[in-house]
Design a protein around this motif. Structure first.
Motif, mmCIF file in Angstrom:
data_model
loop_
_atom_site.group_PDB
_atom_site.id
_atom_site.type_symbol
_atom_site.label_atom_id
_atom_site.label_comp_id
_atom_site.label_asym_id
_atom_site.label_seq_id
_atom_site.Cartn_x
_atom_site.Cartn_y
_atom_site.Cartn_z
ATOM 1 N N MET A 160 0.838 -1.200 0.000
ATOM 2 C CA MET A 160 0.000 0.000 0.000
ATOM 3 C C MET A 160 0.879 1.258 0.000
ATOM 4 N N ASP A 161 0.472 2.260 -0.784
ATOM 5 C CA ASP A 161 1.258 3.476 -0.927
ATOM 6 C C ASP A 161 0.691 4.545 -0.002
ATOM 7 N N SER A 162 1.355 4.762 1.157
ATOM 8 C CA SER A 162 0.762 5.658 2.156
ATOM 9 C C SER A 162 0.906 7.132 1.791
ATOM 10 N N ASP A 163 1.734 7.465 0.772
ATOM 11 C CA ASP A 163 1.850 8.867 0.347
ATOM 12 C C ASP A 163 0.647 9.316 -0.460
ATOM 13 N N ILE A 164 -0.158 8.378 -0.865
ATOM 14 C CA ILE A 164 -1.318 8.704 -1.695
ATOM 15 C C ILE A 164 -2.508 9.003 -0.786
ATOM 16 N N ALA A 165 -3.080 10.198 -0.951
ATOM 17 C CA ALA A 165 -4.253 10.570 -0.149
ATOM 18 C C ALA A 165 -5.526 10.253 -0.924
ATOM 19 N N ILE A 166 -6.516 9.747 -0.223
ATOM 20 C CA ILE A 166 -7.820 9.513 -0.851
ATOM 21 C C ILE A 166 -8.770 10.583 -0.315
ATOM 22 N N VAL A 167 -9.313 11.388 -1.214
ATOM 23 C CA VAL A 167 -10.188 12.498 -0.790
ATOM 24 C C VAL A 167 -11.460 12.494 -1.648
ATOM 25 N N PRO A 168 -12.526 13.128 -1.131
ATOM 26 C CA PRO A 168 -13.746 13.198 -1.939
ATOM 27 C C PRO A 168 -13.469 13.936 -3.246
ATOM 28 N N MET A 169 -14.063 13.458 -4.315
ATOM 29 C CA MET A 169 -13.860 14.127 -5.588
ATOM 30 C C MET A 169 -14.639 15.447 -5.605
ATOM 31 N N GLY A 184 -2.008 -0.963 -4.645
ATOM 32 C CA GLY A 184 -3.141 -1.019 -3.719
ATOM 33 C C GLY A 184 -4.044 0.204 -3.749
ATOM 34 N N ILE A 185 -3.858 1.071 -4.730
ATOM 35 C CA ILE A 185 -4.670 2.304 -4.759
ATOM 36 C C ILE A 185 -6.131 1.984 -5.088
ATOM 37 N N ALA A 186 -6.356 1.136 -6.062
ATOM 38 C CA ALA A 186 -7.743 0.789 -6.411
ATOM 39 C C ALA A 186 -8.431 0.124 -5.222
ATOM 40 N N GLY A 187 -7.693 -0.719 -4.536
ATOM 41 C CA GLY A 187 -8.271 -1.383 -3.365
ATOM 42 C C GLY A 187 -8.750 -0.366 -2.333
ATOM 43 N N HIS A 201 -11.871 -7.740 -2.935
ATOM 44 C CA HIS A 201 -12.524 -6.739 -2.070
ATOM 45 C C HIS A 201 -14.007 -7.046 -1.851
ATOM 46 N N GLY A 202 -14.315 -8.324 -1.794
ATOM 47 C CA GLY A 202 -15.637 -8.727 -1.315
ATOM 48 C C GLY A 202 -16.722 -8.889 -2.353
ATOM 49 N N PHE A 203 -16.424 -8.633 -3.616
ATOM 50 C CA PHE A 203 -17.437 -8.827 -4.667
ATOM 51 C C PHE A 203 -17.366 -10.272 -5.157
#
Ligand SMILES: CC(C)(COP(=O)(O)OP(=O)(O)OC[C@H]1O[C@@H](n2cnc3c(N)ncnc32)[C@H](O)[C@@H]1OP(=O)(O)O)[C@@H](O)C(=O)NCCC(=O)NCCS
Length: 178
Positions: free
Chosen positions: A1-10, A93-96, A132-134
């Motif tokens: 997993m790339d922890s430098d990548i932030a996930i934010v609302p679009m 791991g970004i898509a995950g 991822h559960g699908f």
């Protein structure tokens, strides 16, 4: 997993980069009833029950997921409609992470199920969704019967495409992804 990548609302400010990334990675030829356009992104942003997220590497959009509670006739099902990660950032791991946050939000909104569709040859996406559960719930095959009289005509003449207005109408009624 790339922890430098932030996930934010679009937000609106991400729209251009999301559109460009989708143009780069989606092959809409394999699913001719779908198409990727500004409308498909904008309509998600216009939906109050959306779950749309971007992955940021500093200021650069390197991934996105577009989901909502708008799965045609099922009000209690969410729809994870589009997901993509920039080719140079795949496999980290970004898509995950995008799938997890998108689904968590839709479940919080009351989704009993979340649906996504994956073209049969898209192994990266199918494997990622399975991780991822699908699980595979239904397989639909698009059968096509060409008009024999049109076999000799150039493809662009045979399939001129839909007008913008028709596409918009189809997109609104769920028969076409804009
Ligand atoms: C599908 C896609 C979003 C995956 O993005 P990603 O960030 O590379 O995925 P992740 O790194 O989070 O991988 C998650 C899991 O997916 C699977 N996976 C990812 N890429 C894969 C590949 N090329 N082959 C097989 N499995 C793959 C792996 O099982 C991985 O889990 P693991 O590392 O624990 O084994 C990316 O390949 C993409 O953007 N493809 C083009 C757009 C597209 O097809 N979108 C889906 C249709 S809308």
């Amino acid at each position: 997993m790339d922890s430098d990548i932030a996930i934010v609302p679009m937000g609106l400010g991400h729209l251009r980069e999301v559109l460009d990334l989708g143009d780069e990675v989606f092959d809409t030829e394999v699913k001719p009833y779908t198409s990727w356009s500004l409308t498909s992104v904008a309509e998600h942003l216009d939906t109050s029950d959306r779950s749309c997220w971007v992955a940021l590497d500093s200021d650069r959009v390197v991934g996105f997921v577009l989901g909502s509670m708008e799965f045609e006739l099922r009000e209690d099902w969410g729809y994870l409609e589009w997901i993509a990660v920039a080719p140079d950032m795949q496999g980290h791991g970004i898509a995950g992470r995008l799938v997890e946050i998108c689904c968590a939000t839709l479940f919080e909104r009351g989704a009993r199920r979340i649906v996504t569709d994956v073209e049969v040859g898209n192994t990266p996406s199918a494997t990622m969704m399975t991780r991822h559960g699908f699980s595979d719930a239904a397989t639909v095959t698009l059968f096509v019967r060409p008009n024999p009289d049109e076999a000799e005509r150039p493809a662009e003449e045979v399939a001129p495409g839909l007008s913008v207005a028709t596409k918009r109408t189809f997109a609104r009624t769920g028969r076409l992804r804009p």
